[in-house]
Design a protein around this motif. Sequence first.
Motif, PDB file in Angstrom:
ATOM      1  N   ASN A 269      30.463  -7.487  79.080  1.00  0.00           N
ATOM      2  CA  ASN A 269      30.863  -7.244  77.693  1.00  0.00           C
ATOM      3  C   ASN A 269      30.933  -8.569  76.934  1.00  0.00           C
ATOM      4  OD1 ASN A 269      31.974  -5.514  75.496  1.00  0.00           O
ATOM      5  ND2 ASN A 269      33.781  -6.769  75.820  1.00  0.00           N
ATOM      6  N   SER A 270      31.426  -9.617  77.604  1.00  0.00           N
ATOM      7  CA  SER A 270      31.484 -10.941  76.980  1.00  0.00           C
ATOM      8  C   SER A 270      30.081 -11.473  76.702  1.00  0.00           C
ATOM      9  CB  SER A 270      32.240 -11.919  77.887  1.00  0.00           C
ATOM     10  OG  SER A 270      33.607 -11.567  77.982  1.00  0.00           O
ATOM     11  N   PHE A 271      29.178 -11.312  77.662  1.00  0.00           N
ATOM     12  CA  PHE A 271      27.797 -11.744  77.438  1.00  0.00           C
ATOM     13  C   PHE A 271      27.175 -10.980  76.267  1.00  0.00           C
ATOM     14  CE2 PHE A 271      27.403 -13.444  81.942  1.00  0.00           C
ATOM     15  CZ  PHE A 271      27.189 -14.751  81.528  1.00  0.00           C
TER      16      PHE A 271
ATOM     17  N   PHE B 289      40.920 -12.032  75.834  1.00  0.00           N
ATOM     18  CA  PHE B 289      39.915 -11.397  74.994  1.00  0.00           C
ATOM     19  C   PHE B 289      39.867 -12.030  73.605  1.00  0.00           C
ATOM     20  CE2 PHE B 289      39.040  -8.134  71.731  1.00  0.00           C
ATOM     21  CZ  PHE B 289      37.713  -7.873  72.033  1.00  0.00           C
ATOM     22  N   LEU B 290      41.024 -12.174  72.940  1.00  0.00           N
ATOM     23  CA  LEU B 290      41.039 -12.716  71.582  1.00  0.00           C
ATOM     24  C   LEU B 290      40.774 -14.218  71.562  1.00  0.00           C
ATOM     25  CD1 LEU B 290      43.911 -10.658  69.926  1.00  0.00           C
ATOM     26  CD2 LEU B 290      41.459 -10.479  69.534  1.00  0.00           C
ATOM     27  N   TYR B 291      41.135 -14.908  72.629  1.00  0.00           N
ATOM     28  CA  TYR B 291      40.772 -16.323  72.761  1.00  0.00           C
ATOM     29  C   TYR B 291      39.250 -16.463  72.715  1.00  0.00           C
ATOM     30  CZ  TYR B 291      39.978 -20.788  75.232  1.00  0.00           C
ATOM     31  OH  TYR B 291      39.548 -22.040  75.602  1.00  0.00           O
ATOM     32  N   GLU B 292      38.581 -15.607  73.456  1.00  0.00           N
ATOM     33  CA  GLU B 292      37.117 -15.643  73.481  1.00  0.00           C
ATOM     34  C   GLU B 292      36.533 -15.215  72.139  1.00  0.00           C
ATOM     35  OE1 GLU B 292      34.016 -12.915  75.763  1.00  0.00           O
ATOM     36  OE2 GLU B 292      35.068 -14.280  77.129  1.00  0.00           O
ATOM     37  N   GLN B 293      37.125 -14.199  71.510  1.00  0.00           N
ATOM     38  CA  GLN B 293      36.649 -13.764  70.201  1.00  0.00           C
ATOM     39  C   GLN B 293      36.764 -14.882  69.167  1.00  0.00           C
ATOM     40  OE1 GLN B 293      35.251 -10.566  69.360  1.00  0.00           O
ATOM     41  NE2 GLN B 293      35.114 -10.676  71.583  1.00  0.00           N
ATOM     42  N   ALA B 294      37.854 -15.634  69.239  1.00  0.00           N
ATOM     43  CA  ALA B 294      38.039 -16.755  68.311  1.00  0.00           C
ATOM     44  C   ALA B 294      36.958 -17.815  68.519  1.00  0.00           C
ATOM     45  CB  ALA B 294      39.426 -17.364  68.505  1.00  0.00           C
TER      46      ALA B 294
ATOM     47  N   ILE C 163      41.139 -25.310  63.223  1.00  0.00           N
ATOM     48  CA  ILE C 163      41.307 -24.034  63.935  1.00  0.00           C
ATOM     49  C   ILE C 163      41.270 -24.253  65.441  1.00  0.00           C
ATOM     50  CG2 ILE C 163      40.204 -21.817  64.439  1.00  0.00           C
ATOM     51  CD1 ILE C 163      39.165 -21.867  61.511  1.00  0.00           C
ATOM     52  N   PHE C 164      40.272 -25.004  65.887  1.00  0.00           N
ATOM     53  CA  PHE C 164      40.093 -25.223  67.326  1.00  0.00           C
ATOM     54  C   PHE C 164      41.257 -26.017  67.922  1.00  0.00           C
ATOM     55  CE2 PHE C 164      38.153 -27.699  70.879  1.00  0.00           C
ATOM     56  CZ  PHE C 164      37.921 -26.623  71.732  1.00  0.00           C
ATOM     57  N   ASP C 165      41.738 -27.000  67.181  1.00  0.00           N
ATOM     58  CA  ASP C 165      42.804 -27.865  67.696  1.00  0.00           C
ATOM     59  C   ASP C 165      44.187 -27.233  67.599  1.00  0.00           C
ATOM     60  OD1 ASP C 165      40.939 -29.837  68.248  1.00  0.00           O
ATOM     61  OD2 ASP C 165      41.227 -30.861  66.327  1.00  0.00           O
ATOM     62  N   LYS C 166      44.446 -26.502  66.504  1.00  0.00           N
ATOM     63  CA  LYS C 166      45.813 -26.074  66.206  1.00  0.00           C
ATOM     64  C   LYS C 166      46.106 -24.599  66.471  1.00  0.00           C
ATOM     65  CE  LYS C 166      46.805 -30.187  64.639  1.00  0.00           C
ATOM     66  NZ  LYS C 166      47.694 -31.093  65.418  1.00  0.00           N
ATOM     67  N   ILE C 167      45.081 -23.750  66.436  1.00  0.00           N
ATOM     68  CA  ILE C 167      45.352 -22.313  66.595  1.00  0.00           C
ATOM     69  C   ILE C 167      44.845 -21.779  67.931  1.00  0.00           C
ATOM     70  CG2 ILE C 167      45.113 -20.018  65.593  1.00  0.00           C
ATOM     71  CD1 ILE C 167      44.619 -21.228  62.906  1.00  0.00           C
ATOM     72  N   VAL C 168      43.599 -22.061  68.250  1.00  0.00           N
ATOM     73  CA  VAL C 168      42.981 -21.470  69.441  1.00  0.00           C
ATOM     74  C   VAL C 168      43.793 -21.708  70.720  1.00  0.00           C
ATOM     75  CG1 VAL C 168      40.949 -21.538  70.944  1.00  0.00           C
ATOM     76  CG2 VAL C 168      40.664 -21.456  68.456  1.00  0.00           C
ATOM     77  N   PRO C 169      44.335 -22.919  70.961  1.00  0.00           N
ATOM     78  CA  PRO C 169      45.097 -23.122  72.207  1.00  0.00           C
ATOM     79  C   PRO C 169      46.338 -22.240  72.334  1.00  0.00           C
ATOM     80  CG  PRO C 169      44.492 -25.235  71.227  1.00  0.00           C
ATOM     81  CD  PRO C 169      44.187 -24.182  70.204  1.00  0.00           C
ATOM     82  N   ASN C 170      46.812 -21.691  71.219  1.00  0.00           N
ATOM     83  CA  ASN C 170      48.027 -20.867  71.250  1.00  0.00           C
ATOM     84  C   ASN C 170      47.749 -19.391  71.518  1.00  0.00           C
ATOM     85  OD1 ASN C 170      49.808 -23.045  70.556  1.00  0.00           O
ATOM     86  ND2 ASN C 170      49.056 -22.911  68.460  1.00  0.00           N
ATOM     87  N   ILE C 171      46.490 -19.006  71.569  1.00  0.00           N
ATOM     88  CA  ILE C 171      46.144 -17.595  71.766  1.00  0.00           C
ATOM     89  C   ILE C 171      46.282 -17.240  73.244  1.00  0.00           C
ATOM     90  CG2 ILE C 171      44.344 -15.850  71.534  1.00  0.00           C
ATOM     91  CD1 ILE C 171      43.200 -17.433  69.222  1.00  0.00           C
ATOM     92  N   GLU C 172      47.269 -16.419  73.557  1.00  0.00           N
ATOM     93  CA  GLU C 172      47.525 -16.036  74.947  1.00  0.00           C
ATOM     94  C   GLU C 172      46.979 -14.637  75.244  1.00  0.00           C
ATOM     95  OE1 GLU C 172      51.309 -17.619  76.738  1.00  0.00           O
ATOM     96  OE2 GLU C 172      51.901 -17.647  74.623  1.00  0.00           O
TER      97      GLU C 172
ATOM     98  N   ASN D 168      51.104 -11.765  68.653  1.00  0.00           N
ATOM     99  CA  ASN D 168      50.879 -13.120  68.140  1.00  0.00           C
ATOM    100  C   ASN D 168      49.400 -13.468  68.138  1.00  0.00           C
ATOM    101  OD1 ASN D 168      53.652 -13.344  67.906  1.00  0.00           O
ATOM    102  ND2 ASN D 168      53.900 -14.423  69.848  1.00  0.00           N
ATOM    103  N   ALA D 169      48.698 -13.049  69.187  1.00  0.00           N
ATOM    104  CA  ALA D 169      47.262 -13.330  69.276  1.00  0.00           C
ATOM    105  C   ALA D 169      46.506 -12.659  68.130  1.00  0.00           C
ATOM    106  CB  ALA D 169      46.719 -12.860  70.623  1.00  0.00           C
ATOM    107  N   LYS D 170      46.908 -11.449  67.768  1.00  0.00           N
ATOM    108  CA  LYS D 170      46.260 -10.746  66.656  1.00  0.00           C
ATOM    109  C   LYS D 170      46.523 -11.460  65.331  1.00  0.00           C
ATOM    110  CE  LYS D 170      46.529  -6.190  68.865  1.00  0.00           C
ATOM    111  NZ  LYS D 170      47.196  -4.862  68.837  1.00  0.00           N
ATOM    112  N   LEU D 171      47.741 -11.967  65.161  1.00  0.00           N
ATOM    113  CA  LEU D 171      48.059 -12.757  63.966  1.00  0.00           C
ATOM    114  C   LEU D 171      47.183 -14.002  63.909  1.00  0.00           C
ATOM    115  CD1 LEU D 171      49.743 -13.834  61.561  1.00  0.00           C
ATOM    116  CD2 LEU D 171      51.423 -14.652  63.241  1.00  0.00           C
ATOM    117  N   TYR D 172      47.127 -14.735  65.016  1.00  0.00           N
ATOM    118  CA  TYR D 172      46.310 -15.953  65.059  1.00  0.00           C
ATOM    119  C   TYR D 172      44.845 -15.642  64.723  1.00  0.00           C
ATOM    120  CZ  TYR D 172      50.177 -18.326  67.505  1.00  0.00           C
ATOM    121  OH  TYR D 172      51.383 -18.880  67.845  1.00  0.00           O
ATOM    122  N   PHE D 173      44.337 -14.555  65.298  1.00  0.00           N
ATOM    123  CA  PHE D 173      42.929 -14.223  65.088  1.00  0.00           C
ATOM    124  C   PHE D 173      42.655 -13.878  63.626  1.00  0.00           C
ATOM    125  CE2 PHE D 173      39.230 -11.296  65.353  1.00  0.00           C
ATOM    126  CZ  PHE D 173      38.322 -12.197  65.909  1.00  0.00           C
ATOM    127  N   SER D 174      43.577 -13.173  62.985  1.00  0.00           N
ATOM    128  CA  SER D 174      43.397 -12.837  61.571  1.00  0.00           C
ATOM    129  C   SER D 174      43.365 -14.092  60.704  1.00  0.00           C
ATOM    130  CB  SER D 174      44.522 -11.903  61.107  1.00  0.00           C
ATOM    131  OG  SER D 174      44.439 -10.656  61.751  1.00  0.00           O
TER     132      SER D 174
END
Length: 347
Positions: free
Chosen positions: A239-241, A193-198, A181-190, A154-160
């Motif tokens: 890696n995040s930095f 790593f992909l939360y941070e990428q978003a 995006i920030f209000d409706k998609i990002v909070p759903n990324i579980e 699901n996170a990969k779908l959200y990120f795409s």
Amino acid sequence: MAQEEKKPNDDFFFEDIIKKTKTGVTLPKELREALFNEDEEVFFKIIVPNEKNKIILEFLSEEEAKVQLEKLKERKLRTPKLGQTQKEEKKGVEKVGPNWGEYFVYDFKNREKVQPILESAFYKFAETPINLEDAMGRIKYSLVSFLTATKTENAKLYFSVIKLLIDVAERFNQPNLIDWIFDKIVPNIESKFLYEQALLELLEISLKIKRYEKAELFLFYILKNIDDYPRSELYNIFNSFNQLVKKVRYIERTEKIDILLKEKLLEYGSGIDDNDYKIQIVEFLEDLKYIELAYQLAKDIQKGLPPDSLKIGTIRAIVKRLYVTPISENKPSSSINFDAVDDEEEE
């Protein structure tokens, strides 16, 4: 006796003829079964020569893929996107189309089902006047109709979808999509790593279009996500930095963003004992053009090293490089004395 004529496919493990469809190119099932384990992720480097007469896929390990991806990202910052300079047959009309290679960074189970819906949404965004309600309806449908029981999928779908919407926001002047995006998609990324990428993607586009208040907000959440790693996971932290620095190093930043970056980097620079990671902090500061801070931290590291340390040569070279890096232009408050002789030069 004449040598038997070699069959065309004797030199190949596999050979077949395939056709590109509207959704892309699919490898034959028998080849996928022979080469891949469906439970393992497989990475490739894709190459197209200038003649555009072949597509080369080169197998990569996950670590090699990460390294190659970083190199490509840096190169793309300095070069136009693929197809960016192409034109429609009609004079002066720019060719418009989705950049699937940029959206589908990570493959997921329902990609082939989602892609046609996202494609139709993209062209609704491209209409003049824009058909926003219809386009967003298709986006919402793709976000709710293809979820699975697997959080990572699901996170990969959200990120795409996020990648596509950010491209739409930039190309069709739809900055309000950033808030959505920030209000409706990002909070759903579980996926941490992909939360941070978003958030990194949102930070980058916000800086590009000069929505600095939003950029500062996204940076706050990125730094919070980094802080949430336990200190035992320094590899993930750094890696995040590294990803963060690469996103912002070439883009104009506000004073507040610079303050946040400086404070957080110096916090980790003084809060860890591992000299390899400390040196990485110096390099991050240097990449962001915080030369004076990088120099001071490098000197502190140098002073704290024992005489027999293997890092002496490395840190000495960094100190010398930073010492001669110009920083005083338009910065009269610089505390580095450029007329002084460096300790290493005295030796």
